[in-house]
Design a protein around this motif. Structure first.
Motif, PDB file in Angstrom:
ATOM      1  N   HIS A  84       0.851  -1.179   0.000  1.00 17.01           N
ATOM      2  CA  HIS A  84       0.000   0.000   0.000  1.00 17.01           C
ATOM      3  C   HIS A  84       0.886   1.228   0.000  1.00 17.01           C
ATOM      4  CE1 HIS A  84      -2.738   2.926   2.296  1.00 17.01           C
ATOM      5  NE2 HIS A  84      -3.128   2.882   1.048  1.00 17.01           N
ATOM      6  N   ASN A 109      -0.116   4.629  -0.534  1.00 14.65           N
ATOM      7  CA  ASN A 109      -0.661   5.875  -0.020  1.00 14.65           C
ATOM      8  C   ASN A 109      -0.309   6.045   1.455  1.00 14.65           C
ATOM      9  OD1 ASN A 109      -1.768   6.376  -2.512  1.00 14.65           O
ATOM     10  ND2 ASN A 109      -3.801   5.607  -1.978  1.00 14.65           N
ATOM     11  N   HIS A 154      -8.779   8.416  -4.114  1.00 16.88           N
ATOM     12  CA  HIS A 154      -7.672   7.701  -3.490  1.00 16.88           C
ATOM     13  C   HIS A 154      -8.254   6.839  -2.363  1.00 16.88           C
ATOM     14  CE1 HIS A 154      -4.319   9.980  -5.365  1.00 16.88           C
ATOM     15  NE2 HIS A 154      -5.202  10.970  -5.374  1.00 16.88           N
ATOM     16  N   ASN A 155      -7.825   5.594  -2.298  1.00 15.73           N
ATOM     17  CA  ASN A 155      -8.303   4.681  -1.245  1.00 15.73           C
ATOM     18  C   ASN A 155      -9.825   4.549  -1.271  1.00 15.73           C
ATOM     19  OD1 ASN A 155      -5.627   4.597  -0.443  1.00 15.73           O
ATOM     20  ND2 ASN A 155      -5.900   6.042   1.234  1.00 15.73           N
ATOM     21  N   ILE A 199      -5.675  -4.963  -1.693  1.00 16.40           N
ATOM     22  CA  ILE A 199      -5.321  -3.702  -2.334  1.00 16.40           C
ATOM     23  C   ILE A 199      -5.203  -3.891  -3.842  1.00 16.40           C
ATOM     24  CG2 ILE A 199      -3.554  -1.918  -2.534  1.00 16.40           C
ATOM     25  CD1 ILE A 199      -2.924  -2.386   0.409  1.00 16.40           C
ATOM     26  N   PRO A 244      -3.594  -1.945  -6.607  1.00 16.79           N
ATOM     27  CA  PRO A 244      -2.675  -0.812  -6.702  1.00 16.79           C
ATOM     28  C   PRO A 244      -2.710  -0.122  -8.059  1.00 16.79           C
ATOM     29  CG  PRO A 244      -1.475  -2.840  -6.991  1.00 16.79           C
ATOM     30  CD  PRO A 244      -2.906  -3.233  -6.740  1.00 16.79           C
ATOM     31  N   GLU A 263      -6.231   1.868  -4.861  1.00 18.44           N
ATOM     32  CA  GLU A 263      -5.321   2.952  -4.488  1.00 18.44           C
ATOM     33  C   GLU A 263      -5.704   4.239  -5.214  1.00 18.44           C
ATOM     34  OE1 GLU A 263      -1.087   1.510  -2.826  1.00 18.44           O
ATOM     35  OE2 GLU A 263      -1.215   1.703  -4.996  1.00 18.44           O
ATOM     36  N   GLU A 264      -5.964   4.136  -6.501  1.00 16.46           N
ATOM     37  CA  GLU A 264      -6.466   5.275  -7.266  1.00 16.46           C
ATOM     38  C   GLU A 264      -7.495   4.774  -8.270  1.00 16.46           C
ATOM     39  OE1 GLU A 264      -2.864   8.569  -7.301  1.00 16.46           O
ATOM     40  OE2 GLU A 264      -3.408   7.554  -9.152  1.00 16.46           O
TER      41      GLU A 264
END
Length: 262
Positions: A58, A60, A81-82, A140, A142, A226-227
């Motif tokens: 991760h 961020n 984000h997230n 996650i 990514p 993540e994005e």
């Protein structure tokens, strides 16, 4: 050992680990108990890149959802984000008192419905972090993921200019992400003969994940983008402009950038 769902999780090798999740254990514990689940993995594995590691990182600095949006409410694109995903829907995790922009977007030019993620508010960031790390333990996803919905993707004209192009213009709004590989989360129907899916996968560079597949594997399981960029509104070729140009084709140089990437 190569992970079983490489197009969902793109891993960069030999980076400093901030938060780890074991892919192999996750697969054993959650996705190997039945034939339908194995079938889902085969669907996910259709468009993949080879991975070099089995750890998930991760990048961020925070686990809280943050949002940046551009454009009018009718034609808005947002960078999340997230952004979390569970039980077939998006979830924002935020802290009490945090101001967020209006984050409803249209992911399909052929429907007037807006996509509005759900929201869960915590009393403090420590409560949010504890919830993420010890309760939901998300998988996650990514790098950058671009989401759009697309009817009629069996027709290459619609697939390119009513689905892929407007989504790419949304990505251009958040430079320089459009210049790098990204993943596509596609809200499309099943079609065994639609070669547009291969075009989507190659265009993005990090593969394609059908939202219908993600919906099934997110049943009771949390994921975190993540994005994620979504919101292509009326940027399609059918959305006629007075100058007869593609939306964003001139002011964002979208036509040239799309042509060059193709």
């Amino acid at each position: 050992m190569r992970p079983l769902i490489p197009n969902v999780f793109n891993i960069e090798k030999n980076q400093i680990n901030e938060q780890h999740y074991s892919n192999i254990n996750y697969i054993k514990n959650n996705f190997t108990s039945s034939t339908p689940e194995k079938s889902l993995l085969l669907q996910i594995n259709k468009h993949t890149l080879t991975l070099t590691d089995s750890k998930f990182i991760h990048h961020n600095k925070t686990l809280e959802t943050t949002i940046q949006c551009v454009g009018s409410p009718y034609n808005q694109s947002c960078l999340y984000h997230n952004l979390y995903y569970v039980n077939s829907w998006y979830m924002i995790l935020t802290v009490k008192g945090k101001q967020l922009p209006s984050y409803s977007v249209r992911t399909d030019a052929f429907t007037m419905l807006h996509t509005t993620p759900s929201k869960r508010v915590f009393d403090s960031y420590s409560h949010l972090e504890r919830f993420v790390r010890t309760v939901i333990d998300p998988r996650i996803i990514p790098s950058v993921t671009l989401h759009f919905s697309q009817p009629w993707h069996d027709n290459i004209g619609h697939a390119l200019f009513d689905g892929l192009y407007p989504a790419f213009v949304a990505l251009i709004r958040f430079p320089p992400r459009h210049l790098h590989p990204f993943r596509i989360l596609a809200g499309i129907d099943n079609c065994n003969t639609c070669w547009s899916e291969d075009i989507y996968s190659r265009f993005g560079g990090l593969g394609i994940l059908k939202q219908s597949v993600l919906n099934k594997i997110s049943n009771g399981h949390w994921f975190m983008f993540e994005e994620l960029v979504m919101g292509s509104g009326t940027l399609c070729q059918r959305c006629t402009q007075p100058n007869l140009q593609l939306p964003g084709g001139v002011e964002l140089d979208g036509s040239r950038l799309f042509r060059d990437r193709i």
